[in-house]
Scaffold this active site. Structure first.
Site, mmCIF file in Angstrom:
data_model
loop_
_atom_site.group_PDB
_atom_site.id
_atom_site.type_symbol
_atom_site.label_atom_id
_atom_site.label_comp_id
_atom_site.label_asym_id
_atom_site.label_seq_id
_atom_site.Cartn_x
_atom_site.Cartn_y
_atom_site.Cartn_z
ATOM 1 C CE LYS A 226 41.717 50.846 48.786
ATOM 2 N NZ LYS A 226 40.790 49.702 48.665
ATOM 3 N N GLY A 261 42.250 40.327 48.638
ATOM 4 C CA GLY A 261 41.047 40.697 49.396
ATOM 5 C C GLY A 261 41.265 41.811 50.401
ATOM 6 C CB CYS A 264 36.901 43.102 49.665
ATOM 7 S SG CYS A 264 37.174 42.799 47.933
#
Ligand SMILES: Cc1ncc(COP(=O)(O)OP(=O)(O)O)c(N)n1
Ligand SMILES: Cc1ncsc1CCOP(=O)(O)O
Ligand SMILES: [Mg+2]
Length: 546
Positions: A226, A261, A264
């Site tokens: 990423k 977040g 996740c």
């Protein structure tokens, strides 16, 4: 792990609330006042049919601030219609400032939680987050050998976005040696990929590709590196590698502090999509789109005083600009046969907008635009709402010409604007990332601007002279070629295109040219379906030849 096959029962549109109702029917409905016999509560008639509920088990740490960790995973799965059970590996004291404390759960108790869930609850996909010790990684691997699942998604959480370390060097070795070979996908960010590969520096897309390849060699079936943290990049680019092909997945970089977040959430969304039956690449694409949309819709929310806030996973419940039903990634191949309506022409032939759209779809139009220059707003909106229903049930995207307000109110799939309409970047601001935006362009500079503004495609023309649009200069094949060569976006040709010349346009074989957009050749004719069908077959033949 076995490869992920779409369970046939899950290929139908998934309605989690209905599924939940069928699995857990409430036995009776209690009335507040004594009802008449006719209104007496009935025992709910529930078909005795097992309805599977896609199930993700997250094995991760708790985030007291609820932006990341277990809390993010549960919200992400819920938003995408998957059930999410949770095995907690650590409890963190955490907020928008950073991580203040970590308490690892004893290995034996992590094992006990895993046993409880995996032995009973038909888990489809396991997703891992924070695994704070080598012992916990080992316990997880043992449990997965004992209770195999369809897929394992490993998010190798090592450092929090605030920079706090969440697992040490011995865990890293166990990850690499034991967990990765079992994984269907591993999703490191740049910092994690670098750590996994012995602190190599990753500065370019080419570095990300090499990292994906090196991590792939550690045993997972797929790798997603990423690039959200990549400095100086205008897009959010991730690199996907399945052992054969590298795919660069580009997304909008949303300017917001509310990014806590995201890692996740992305991994949980991949897990939820896999549990619902998606292929790996489709799951990754859908997950990326979800995160992008959630960030966009949460960009101005304020929770906490620190540098990194949480975002709203359940944005679709409250945003009138976004409905899950219309979330789809734009497919440039949809531009193949673009039917653009004209109220004057349809009136002349005595048909409604709705009937015209139905006929174009019946004939094989692959995308539809309502270009209703003379229709009153109220009537236009009613027609747009009806056409949204018609198009959605056929899987054909519906765009609105010029009118962003009508597109929003009807929940159409997007808007087409020209150089004197609202600028595309403003349209993007209003519609959000989930909608399709087309821009009319006659020059390479306009095409470049459309790309910068976040458009999905450009319309280029008039290729031939037309009477449908006044004062519209004709570009000819040369003008079309110049724009197609320069464009970073897919192109649809427009203007004076009909059954007699459509083949010659496609046979040019121009880069980025995906199809033709037509008005009079379909709608200024007696039978729209017949004309559409014959134009489609001409286009298909031309594409076979070129
Ligand atoms: C697919 C497609 N391409 C170009 C146009 C023209 O749009 P615009 O320049 O805004 O002109 P009007 O259609 O508004 O007259 C289009 N509508 N569709
Ligand atoms: C809307 C538009 N934009 C450029 S040409 C044109 C009109 C296309 O209509 P037709 O297909 O009837 O020539
Ligand atoms: Mg316009």
């Amino acid at each position: 792990m076995a490869s992920v096959q779409p369970p046939p029962a899950l290929l139908a549109p998934h309605r989690p609330s209905t599924a939940a109702a069928l699995r857990f029917p409430s036995p009776t409905v209690s009335p507040r006042v004594s009802p008449s016999p006719a209104a007496r509560p009935r025992r709910l008639a529930v078909a005795a049919r097992a309805m599977p509920w896609p199930h993700v088990l997250t094995v991760a740490g708790s985030d007291s601030g609820a932006g990341a960790g277990i809390q993010a995973d549960i919200k992400a799965c819920a938003a995408l219609g998957a059930y999410c059970s949770s095995v907690i590996t650590a409890v963190t004291a955490q907020n928008t400032v950073g991580v203040q404390g970590v308490h690892a759960v004893p290995e034996e108790f992590v094992g006990e939680q895993l046993r409880s869930v995996l032995s009973d609850m038909s888990v489809d996909v396991v997703k891992t987050g924070m695994l704070p010790s080598a012992g916990i990684v080992k316990v997880l691997c043992e449990s997965l050998r004992k209770f195999p699942v369809k897929a394992l998604v490993v998010d190798p959480v090592m450092v929090s976005t605030s920079g706090d370390t969440l697992s040490g060097p011995s865990t890293l070795t166990t990850y690499r040696d034991e967990l990765f070979p079992m994984a269907d996908i591993v999703t490191p960010n740049i910092k994690e990929a670098s750590k996994l590969l012995g602190d190599v520096s990753l500065l370019t897309i080419s570095d990300m590709r090499s990292a994906a390849e090196s991590i792939f060699k550690l045993g997972p079936k797929n790798v997603l590196v990423k690039g959200g943290d990549m400095p100086d990049s205008t897009d959010a680019i991730d690199v996907f590698f399945d052992g054969k092909e590298f795919i660069e997945l580009r997304g909008l970089r949303i300017k917001t502090r509310n990014t806590h977040g995201t890692g996740c959430t992305l991994a949980s969304c991949i897990a939820a999509e896999l549990a619902k039956g998606a292929t790996m690449l489709r799951a990754v694409e859908a997950a990326k789109k979800f995160v992008e949309s959630a960030l966009y819709h949460s960009k101005d929310l304020v929770i906490g005083n620190g540098p990194q806030g949480p975002f709203d996973h359940l944005f679709s419940l409250k945003s009138p600009l976004y409905k899950m039903g219309s979330l789809h990634k734009f497919n440039p191949d949809d531009l193949f046969l673009y039917a653009v309506t004209d109220s004057g022409m349809n009136k002349k032939w005595g048909r409604s907008i709705e009937d015209a759209v139905k006929a174009a779809i019946e004939g094989g139009a692959t995308i539809v635009q309502l270009r209703e220059k003379d229709t009153e707003t109220r009537e236009f909106l009613e027609a747009a709402k009806a056409c949204v229903e018609i198009c959605r049930s056929s899987g054909v995207p519906l765009l609105i010409n010029d009118r962003v307000d009508v597109a929003l109110a009807s929940n159409a799939d997007g808007v087409h604007v020209g150089q004197s309409d609202m600028p595309a970047w403003e349209v993007r601001e209003l519609l959000g990332p989930g909608k399709i935006i087309g821009v009319s362009c006659k020059t390479p500079a306009q095409a470049e601007q459309a790309w910068k503004d976040g458009a999905d495609y450009i319309g280029c023309g008039g290729v031939f002279p037309t009477t449908t649009k006044a004062n519209n200069p004709t570009l000819g094949f040369e003008g079309l070629r110049t724009v197609c060569l320069a464009s970073k976006l897919p192109v649809v040709a427009i203007g004076g295109i009909n059954a007699g010349n459509a083949g010659s346009v496609m046979e040019l074989g121009l880069p980025n040219l995906k199809g033709v957009a037509v008005v009079s050749a379909l709608f200024n004719q007696e039978c729209v379906a017949t004309e559409t069908r014959s134009l489609r077959s001409i286009l298909m033949n031309a594409c076979c030849r070129s």
